[in-house]
Motif scaffolding. Structure first.
Motif, short mmCIF file in Angstrom:
data_model
loop_
_atom_site.label_atom_id
_atom_site.label_comp_id
_atom_site.label_asym_id
_atom_site.label_seq_id
_atom_site.Cartn_x
_atom_site.Cartn_y
_atom_site.Cartn_z
N ILE A 17 0.71 -1.13 0.02
CA ILE A 17 0.10 -0.11 0.01
C ILE A 17 0.93 1.31 -0.02
O ILE A 17 1.92 1.17 0.99
N GLY A 18 0.51 2.13 -0.90
CA GLY A 18 1.27 3.28 -0.92
C GLY A 18 2.72 3.34 -1.72
O GLY A 18 3.58 4.04 -1.83
N THR A 19 3.14 2.18 -2.41
CA THR A 19 4.37 2.11 -3.13
C THR A 19 4.08 2.20 -4.47
O THR A 19 2.98 2.47 -5.18
N LYS A 20 4.96 2.55 -5.46
CA LYS A 20 5.02 2.79 -6.73
C LYS A 20 4.51 1.52 -7.57
O LYS A 20 4.72 0.48 -7.15
N ARG A 21 3.93 1.78 -8.63
CA ARG A 21 3.25 0.82 -9.52
C ARG A 21 4.36 -0.08 -9.73
O ARG A 21 4.13 -1.43 -9.85
N GLU A 22 5.49 0.51 -10.42
CA GLU A 22 6.78 -0.30 -10.71
C GLU A 22 7.21 -1.36 -9.56
O GLU A 22 7.63 -2.56 -9.99
N HIS A 23 7.26 -0.92 -8.49
CA HIS A 23 7.69 -1.84 -7.34
C HIS A 23 6.58 -2.76 -7.09
O HIS A 23 7.00 -3.91 -6.82
N ARG A 24 5.27 -2.44 -6.90
CA ARG A 24 4.45 -3.54 -6.90
C ARG A 24 4.43 -4.56 -8.04
O ARG A 24 4.45 -5.84 -7.64
N ALA A 25 4.92 -4.33 -9.16
CA ALA A 25 4.94 -5.02 -10.25
C ALA A 25 6.16 -6.13 -10.04
O ALA A 25 6.14 -7.33 -10.34
N CYS A 26 7.24 -5.45 -9.40
CA CYS A 26 8.55 -6.32 -9.09
C CYS A 26 7.89 -7.14 -8.03
O CYS A 26 8.33 -8.63 -8.05
N VAL A 27 7.27 -6.98 -6.99
CA VAL A 27 7.07 -8.02 -6.11
C VAL A 27 6.03 -8.87 -6.37
O VAL A 27 6.26 -10.30 -6.39
N ARG A 28 5.33 -8.65 -7.39
CA ARG A 28 4.28 -9.67 -7.90
C ARG A 28 5.09 -10.48 -8.97
O ARG A 28 4.89 -11.70 -8.97
N GLY A 29 5.88 -10.08 -9.65
CA GLY A 29 6.84 -10.72 -10.48
C GLY A 29 7.88 -11.74 -9.89
O GLY A 29 8.12 -12.75 -10.43
N LEU A 30 8.00 -11.38 -8.55
CA LEU A 30 8.75 -12.29 -7.52
C LEU A 30 8.01 -13.35 -7.29
O LEU A 30 8.41 -14.43 -6.91
N GLY A 31 6.53 -13.36 -7.36
CA GLY A 31 5.64 -14.34 -6.98
C GLY A 31 5.04 -14.21 -5.49
O GLY A 31 4.40 -15.03 -4.92
N LEU A 32 5.30 -13.15 -5.03
CA LEU A 32 4.84 -12.72 -3.54
C LEU A 32 3.41 -11.90 -3.58
O LEU A 32 3.10 -11.78 -4.58
N ARG A 33 2.54 -12.55 -2.76
CA ARG A 33 1.38 -12.17 -2.81
C ARG A 33 0.85 -11.46 -1.55
O ARG A 33 -0.04 -10.62 -1.87
N HIS A 34 1.44 -11.58 -0.48
CA HIS A 34 1.00 -10.71 0.79
C HIS A 34 2.22 -10.78 1.77
O HIS A 34 3.11 -11.58 1.43
N VAL A 35 1.92 -10.19 2.89
CA VAL A 35 2.92 -9.78 3.77
C VAL A 35 3.33 -11.30 4.54
O VAL A 35 2.36 -12.24 4.71
N ASN A 36 4.46 -11.54 4.67
CA ASN A 36 4.97 -12.94 5.29
C ASN A 36 4.88 -14.00 4.50
O ASN A 36 5.20 -15.16 4.57
N HIS A 37 4.67 -13.86 3.04
CA HIS A 37 4.53 -14.65 1.91
C HIS A 37 6.08 -15.16 1.60
O HIS A 37 6.91 -14.07 1.58
N THR A 38 6.54 -16.20 1.63
CA THR A 38 8.05 -16.74 1.22
C THR A 38 7.93 -17.59 -0.28
O THR A 38 7.16 -18.56 -0.16
N VAL A 39 8.78 -17.21 -0.85
CA VAL A 39 8.82 -18.21 -2.37
C VAL A 39 10.47 -18.24 -2.53
O VAL A 39 11.23 -17.60 -1.80
N GLU A 40 10.70 -19.27 -3.15
CA GLU A 40 12.05 -19.74 -3.64
C GLU A 40 12.30 -19.38 -5.10
O GLU A 40 11.59 -19.90 -5.97
#
Length: 62
Positions: A17-40
């Motif tokens: 919430i409150g972050t740049k659109r590009e940063h949200r896209a990077c987080v989604r691109g890493l496969g993360l969906r919510h706070v405390n979600h971990t991916v390899e």
């Protein structure tokens, strides 16, 4: 015999919430969906660049 790919464990530690659109896209691109979600993810230059861009939102372990 093929070599095993190196993996990184990435955990989202802050809300998007409150972050740049590009940063949200990077987080989604890493496969993360919510706070405390971990991916390899594979350790590639592209993934490292995404992690560096959103380093204030994620925690990375080698």
């Amino acid at each position: 015999m093929s070599e095993a790919k190196k993996k990184l464990r990435v955990t989202q530690v802050r809300s998007l919430i409150g972050t740049k659109r590009e940063h949200r896209a990077c987080v989604r691109g890493l496969g993360l969906r919510h706070v405390n979600h971990t991916v390899e993810v594979e350790d590639t230059p592209a993934v490292r660049g995404m992690i560096r861009r959103v380093s204030y939102l994620v925690k990375c372990e080698g």
